[in-house]
Design a protein around this motif. Structure first.
Motif, mmCIF file in Angstrom:
data_model
loop_
_atom_site.group_PDB
_atom_site.id
_atom_site.type_symbol
_atom_site.label_atom_id
_atom_site.label_comp_id
_atom_site.label_asym_id
_atom_site.label_seq_id
_atom_site.Cartn_x
_atom_site.Cartn_y
_atom_site.Cartn_z
ATOM 1 N N GLN A 45 0.838 -1.194 0.000
ATOM 2 C CA GLN A 45 0.000 0.000 0.000
ATOM 3 C C GLN A 45 0.875 1.247 0.000
ATOM 4 O O GLN A 45 1.775 1.397 0.812
ATOM 5 N N LYS B 45 -4.508 2.961 -2.725
ATOM 6 C CA LYS B 45 -3.634 2.667 -3.865
ATOM 7 C C LYS B 45 -2.580 1.639 -3.463
ATOM 8 O O LYS B 45 -1.874 1.809 -2.466
ATOM 9 N N THR C 72 2.805 9.318 -6.780
ATOM 10 C CA THR C 72 2.158 9.194 -5.472
ATOM 11 C C THR C 72 3.021 9.827 -4.389
ATOM 12 O O THR C 72 2.501 10.450 -3.449
#
Length: 419
Positions: A166, A171, A363
């Motif tokens: 994770q 996500k 991210t």
């Protein structure tokens, strides 16, 4: 209402204590730089600060996960680069082995190098990451995925899982690829069986069948299961018939045309074979779908190690006889196609690794932005306004001093002073 002396003292002391407590608290706030020292200072802000702290801890864990994922993917990418380099060298060896001018000693030398390359691939497939986990074992990262059996064959001991980690609230990113999909389930162009009929009167032979067009093979050849090539009356033509010897509808016929290697290539429904030698009228050569039996060379898939091992053994055992030359030609042709399939599969996985690393990078940027926002909000909630605090401390000091002086004056009042 009468006010007793003890009440006066208690009231004065309590006032001094309250004012001293206020001044001391303000001094603590100035020393720590924090507006909220206990939940009682601002219950609503305290709850919000706890939420922000939890979010900060989650973002920190996500950052650690992304570092681990990026390291694992970077290592896997480096290993796959090495695998492709080895496969490229094996392909060059296969091309060299197809040279008819090579002597037996030359082929033995090539087989010796192939043995080393085969061992190198075996070790690469059993690579581990920095945490000691096998990269290509699927979920079974603690067990060696590829094992060499006593008979020289190879077995895959892992599973088909793909571990994920994770990196954000909802996500996840895959941090490995299982060896079965990557190195075992490689499309095998030699997925058909070929055989010359025992009753043939000519000396012709049929090569290993190669699937050139998988779509045509799947839709036309596979449902039939088996066909035969029957040599015509003049021995320079052919007809393809079904498993019962009946002509196809519509009929499939053709002329035997010599290819660059001196044989005759026949194509039907995505399958290509080569006929060699002298044929007699009525000679028959069958082509049938392969099977899925473990160890069979005609399975739909063939592992990379099996392809390299088959090529090596062919070079080791072959001689300069005509039959062995034809066998080498067939194995080399199949090996080249299968090696290309393996390299394309590795390149495809490398593409997905790059995409995953891009997701991690984007991210990470998003999480850093969220972290900055959280830090800003946390600062607004708990950081002290020094100007206001210093001004308040000054006022509280004046009040404390006034309460002390007034207590001294009040405590000195007594009726005895009037007598």
């Amino acid at each position: 209402m009468r006010i007793s002396t003890i009440q006066q003292f208690n009231s004065g002391v309590r006032g001094i204590q309250d004012n001293y407590s206020n001044a001391t608290r303000t001094q603590e706030q100035i020393s720590s730089g924090k507006r909220i020292l206990t939940p009682a200072d601002d219950p609503v802000a305290t709850v919000r600060l706890l939420q922000l702290n939890q979010e900060s801890n989650r973002l920190e864990q996500f950052s650690t996960n992304m570092t681990a994922a990026n390291n694992s993917l970077t290592q896997e990418e480096a290993i796959l680069n090495s695998v492709n380099n080895v496969l490229q060298r094996v392909r060059e060896i296969a091309i060299e082995a197809g040279d008819g001018s090579k002597s037996d000693a030359d082929r033995q030398a090539l087989a010796t190098e192939l043995e080393q390359r085969e061992e190198e691939l075996y070790n690469l497939f059993n690579s581990r990451n920095a945490r000691g986990e096998y990269l290509f074992g699927g979920y079974q990262s603690s067990e060696q995925p590829f094992v060499k059996n006593p008979d020289g064959s190879y077995s895959y001991q892992g599973d088909e899982g793909q571990r994920s980690i994770q990196i954000a609230g909802s996500k996840y990113v895959a941090i490995n690829d299982n060896g079965k999909d990557l190195f075992v389930n490689v499309a095998n162009v030699n997925r058909v069986n070929t055989e010359a009929d025992a009753g043939n009167t000519g000396s012709g032979r049929i090569s290993l069948g190669v699937v050139e067009n998988k779509s045509a093979y799947d839709t036309t050849f596979y449902p039939q299961g088996s066909v035969s090539i029957v040599i015509g009356a003049t021995a320079d033509s052919y007809e393809i018939v079904d498993s019962g010897g009946n002509p196809l509808t519509p009929p499939v016929t053709g002329q035997l045309e010599e290819n660059d290697e001196g044989g005759f290539t026949v194509r039907y429904a995505g399958v290509a074979v080569t006929l060699d030698g002298d044929f007699a009228a009525g000679d028959s050569f069958s082509i049938s779908t392969g099977d899925s039996t473990p160890g069979s060379t005609n399975r739909e898939t063939r592992s990379v190690l099996e392809t390299v091992a088959l090529l090596r053994s062919t070079l080791e055992d072959g001689t300069s006889s005509t039959e062995d030359k034809l066998v080498r030609r067939d194995v080399v042709a199949v090996s080249l196609e299968n090696l290309d399939n393996a390299m394309n599969k590795v390149l495809g996985v490398q593409t997905t690794i790059g995409a995953r690393m891009n997701v991690i990078e984007s991210t990470l940027t998003e999480n850093e932005e969220v972290s900055l926002i959280n830090t800003s909000v946390t600062s607004e909630l708990e950081d002290l306004d020094y100007a206001e605090a210093l001004s308040r401390l000054s006022l509280q000091s004046v009040v404390l001093e006034a309460s002390q002086q007034s207590f001294v004056r009040v405590s000195g009042l007594s009726l005895f002073n009037l007598l």
